[in-house]
Scaffold this active site. Sequence first.
Site, PDB file in Angstrom:
ATOM      1  N   LYS A 120      45.284  47.091  35.013  1.00  0.00           N
ATOM      2  CA  LYS A 120      44.217  47.771  35.682  1.00  0.00           C
ATOM      3  C   LYS A 120      43.788  49.373  35.296  1.00  0.00           C
ATOM      4  O   LYS A 120      43.060  49.789  35.033  1.00  0.00           O
ATOM      5  CB  LYS A 120      44.545  47.517  37.246  1.00  0.00           C
ATOM      6  CG  LYS A 120      44.142  46.340  37.778  1.00  0.00           C
ATOM      7  CD  LYS A 120      43.921  46.491  39.184  1.00  0.00           C
ATOM      8  CE  LYS A 120      43.033  44.879  39.414  1.00  0.00           C
ATOM      9  NZ  LYS A 120      43.519  43.819  40.128  1.00  0.00           N
ATOM     10  N   LYS A 161      46.909  54.390  48.486  1.00  0.00           N
ATOM     11  CA  LYS A 161      47.775  53.221  47.959  1.00  0.00           C
ATOM     12  C   LYS A 161      48.976  53.444  47.429  1.00  0.00           C
ATOM     13  O   LYS A 161      49.536  54.573  46.753  1.00  0.00           O
ATOM     14  CB  LYS A 161      46.986  52.474  46.983  1.00  0.00           C
ATOM     15  CG  LYS A 161      45.496  51.814  47.328  1.00  0.00           C
ATOM     16  CD  LYS A 161      44.672  51.737  46.303  1.00  0.00           C
ATOM     17  CE  LYS A 161      44.462  50.284  45.901  1.00  0.00           C
ATOM     18  NZ  LYS A 161      43.181  50.208  44.979  1.00  0.00           N
ATOM     19  N   GLY A 167      49.099  43.809  47.629  1.00  0.00           N
ATOM     20  CA  GLY A 167      48.913  42.867  49.196  1.00  0.00           C
ATOM     21  C   GLY A 167      48.664  43.938  50.366  1.00  0.00           C
ATOM     22  O   GLY A 167      49.035  43.211  51.363  1.00  0.00           O
ATOM     23  N   GLY A 168      47.994  44.948  50.108  1.00  0.00           N
ATOM     24  CA  GLY A 168      47.541  45.897  51.381  1.00  0.00           C
ATOM     25  C   GLY A 168      48.768  46.505  51.869  1.00  0.00           C
ATOM     26  O   GLY A 168      48.581  47.322  52.851  1.00  0.00           O
ATOM     27  N   HIS A 211      30.301  43.540  46.646  1.00  0.00           N
ATOM     28  CA  HIS A 211      30.936  43.165  45.326  1.00  0.00           C
ATOM     29  C   HIS A 211      29.622  42.427  44.274  1.00  0.00           C
ATOM     30  O   HIS A 211      29.267  41.413  44.652  1.00  0.00           O
ATOM     31  CB  HIS A 211      32.042  42.051  45.731  1.00  0.00           C
ATOM     32  CG  HIS A 211      32.679  41.463  44.430  1.00  0.00           C
ATOM     33  ND1 HIS A 211      33.655  41.612  43.901  1.00  0.00           N
ATOM     34  CD2 HIS A 211      32.016  40.681  43.301  1.00  0.00           C
ATOM     35  CE1 HIS A 211      34.309  40.776  42.874  1.00  0.00           C
ATOM     36  NE2 HIS A 211      32.999  40.324  42.381  1.00  0.00           N
ATOM     37  N   HIS A 238      40.101  37.904  50.648  1.00  0.00           N
ATOM     38  CA  HIS A 238      39.891  38.186  49.106  1.00  0.00           C
ATOM     39  C   HIS A 238      39.387  37.124  48.268  1.00  0.00           C
ATOM     40  O   HIS A 238      39.545  37.175  47.007  1.00  0.00           O
ATOM     41  CB  HIS A 238      40.815  39.223  48.605  1.00  0.00           C
ATOM     42  CG  HIS A 238      41.361  40.284  49.559  1.00  0.00           C
ATOM     43  ND1 HIS A 238      40.437  41.517  49.475  1.00  0.00           N
ATOM     44  CD2 HIS A 238      42.226  40.518  50.251  1.00  0.00           C
ATOM     45  CE1 HIS A 238      41.123  42.081  50.224  1.00  0.00           C
ATOM     46  NE2 HIS A 238      42.061  41.732  50.795  1.00  0.00           N
ATOM     47  N   GLU A 278      33.283  43.482  36.878  1.00  0.00           N
ATOM     48  CA  GLU A 278      33.069  43.372  38.282  1.00  0.00           C
ATOM     49  C   GLU A 278      32.749  44.848  38.841  1.00  0.00           C
ATOM     50  O   GLU A 278      33.602  45.865  38.417  1.00  0.00           O
ATOM     51  CB  GLU A 278      34.291  42.893  39.022  1.00  0.00           C
ATOM     52  CG  GLU A 278      34.348  41.363  38.865  1.00  0.00           C
ATOM     53  CD  GLU A 278      35.669  40.896  39.549  1.00  0.00           C
ATOM     54  OE1 GLU A 278      36.381  41.764  40.182  1.00  0.00           O
ATOM     55  OE2 GLU A 278      35.427  39.707  39.943  1.00  0.00           O
ATOM     56  N   ARG A 296      37.253  35.854  31.160  1.00  0.00           N
ATOM     57  CA  ARG A 296      37.295  34.366  31.267  1.00  0.00           C
ATOM     58  C   ARG A 296      35.856  34.124  31.805  1.00  0.00           C
ATOM     59  O   ARG A 296      34.974  34.931  32.190  1.00  0.00           O
ATOM     60  CB  ARG A 296      38.192  33.875  32.143  1.00  0.00           C
ATOM     61  CG  ARG A 296      38.156  34.367  33.601  1.00  0.00           C
ATOM     62  CD  ARG A 296      38.852  33.773  34.490  1.00  0.00           C
ATOM     63  NE  ARG A 296      38.456  34.036  35.893  1.00  0.00           N
ATOM     64  CZ  ARG A 296      38.801  35.200  36.545  1.00  0.00           C
ATOM     65  NH1 ARG A 296      39.815  36.128  36.306  1.00  0.00           N
ATOM     66  NH2 ARG A 296      38.301  35.123  38.090  1.00  0.00           N
TER      67      ARG A 296
END
Lengths: 507, 161
Positions: A120, A161, A167-168, A211, A238, A278, A296
């Site tokens: 990412k 973050k 996972g939050g 989104h 999610h 996205e 993909r």
Amino acid sequence: MPPPPFPKILIANRGEIAVRIIRACREMGIQTVAVHSEADAQALHVRMADEAVPIGPPAPVMSYLRGERILQAALDSGAQAIHPGYGFLAENADFAQSVHDAGLTFIGPPPAAIRAMGSKAAARALMQKAGVPIVPGYQGEDDARTLGQVADAIGYPVLIKAAAGGGGKGMRIAATPGELPEALNAARREAAHAFGDTQLILEKYIAEARHVEFQILADTHGNTIHLFERECSIQRRHQKIIEETPSPLLTPQLRAEMGAAAVAAAQAVSYTNAGTVEFIVDPHTREHYFLEVNTRLQVEHPITELVTGLDLVQWQIRIAAGEPIDLQSTAFNMRSPRGHALECRLYAEDPANNFLPATGPVLQFAPPAGPGIRVDNGIATGDEITTHYDPMIAKIIVHAADRPAAIRRMQTALHDTVLLGLTTNLEFLQAVLAHPEFQAGEATTHFIEQNLPDWQAPVRDLPLEALIAAALSENQFTAGSKPLPAKDTPDPYSPWGRADNFRLGKI
Amino acid sequence: MKHTYTYHGQTHTLDLEPTANGYRVKYNGETYEVRQLRATGRQLVLCVQGHMVTLHTAKHDRERWVDFDGHTYTLEKPIRARRRGGGQQETENVLRAPMPGQVRAVQAAEGDEVETGQTLLILEAMKMEIRIQSPCDGVVESIPVAVGEQVEKDQILVEIG
């Protein structure tokens, strides 16, 4: 019919996407090889394929994730190409590389593109260089003073973050400069506890996000195009549940801007084949930010197919075989999506048990039918939903002239869907479709959490007809049903006179 | 012939008798005429009081699944214990917990005469109150659970003789 791009393809997947790929191959005259775990020996995708190769025990790590076994199955069966579907090995750059190294074609992007988008942080850096807007963020010196300055620069509210996490955990929101010190401390404590690492990063917090993703198609001749957007804001934990195109939020101008950004993103990594870029969009400011690239085909690709008239799986196969996208054709020159398409994912889940997956036999699955209704199913009557795999039963997809017509069409299609033997999210999907915020096209990614957090299907009064039907079914049509009634016939060979379980045709 | 099912903790009993033209159904004191027009193993087409309806049914163990007019109903056949020995004429009815829960109230005692549909016990499970009702007329043989007790799915709650 033109000769097939590949004589034989192996599908490295299962369930509905394997069925989807097999359908596309059959239309092109391509022979298909299915792989399956022991649990899937009689699965629909196996029954539909020309050949099937067992690859191991039920657990994916022992079967559908065994790249070397799958590659061997392809070599042994003489397949020239492997389609990875989505999930499993679809975004495994090492697997893609091993397929190339073995002299076969991986139906997807080059391993380098998969690798580039796998990280990412690396993806964001690449996008920033390419001029694609990313969520403003910061990763570096994280003492309180520096973070305070960064937060001022980014603008409040900010999302804190844990650099090491997910996972939050270690996530906090600070809405004002006054909230920042305590939020940083709390996030650091949680991060230390969860990951043993207190490093924090900051991002702009987009409170109400939509989104919106763009479908990319790029061939090996330098042509990269987008095929418009899909809005996937209806999510629970999610996980996407309902997707649609076009997005009710996008104006033609925003579509053009975001489409161009998506194409730039794909070109930045020399992407080929099908992929999705996205974004999250702030509905108030209409600002859009790059989130990630999925290298993909996506689950929700059918809605794009319906509004463009293109078969994306077939195009993936053609592109992998070196064919160019025909930019002169009308199919690839649409200004905007045609009509409106909606997809609902039908899952076996128990709403009374916090929507956890339900398992059990599919006693009966009768999909809806009618104009503009498409069902992409991976299971059929008689199959079993187990804990080994995703509990998706089918995707119910509709296409209509405009959004209100599409919603009505979907409501009718879901009403007509019969699924017996397992509890499903069918009633929940109807609750979403009926909700005024969804109908107004204003749902954000928080829609379910805000509007239907503890939803339970209302218990309906039992209709007399249902009770009668249950009683009448006690003595009838179980496996090996009653013999047909004997008729007065002089023909001793007449099936009507037989006393056994002879049945005409398939019921 | 009587058919009893439980649906969300409630008991429903239907009496179904074949007639020259189809079936006569008795339920909750009302009588209905039913014709079975089609039964293909998947679909059932019935004529109930002059109205043609299509339903889908399926069964698995004691579960009876019915789809009607866009909604799915799950019924359960209560367990009937087998007849004991030659001398016993009565059929035993064993009522089991439909899901794990806690016994909230016991509204009958051993030896009580009970009627079809009478609530014998209340179970609390999944934030719902489930009434365990008698599927028949009879006498309570035993209630092997007590108020406050946590029970498992299928645990015996009441036995009726």
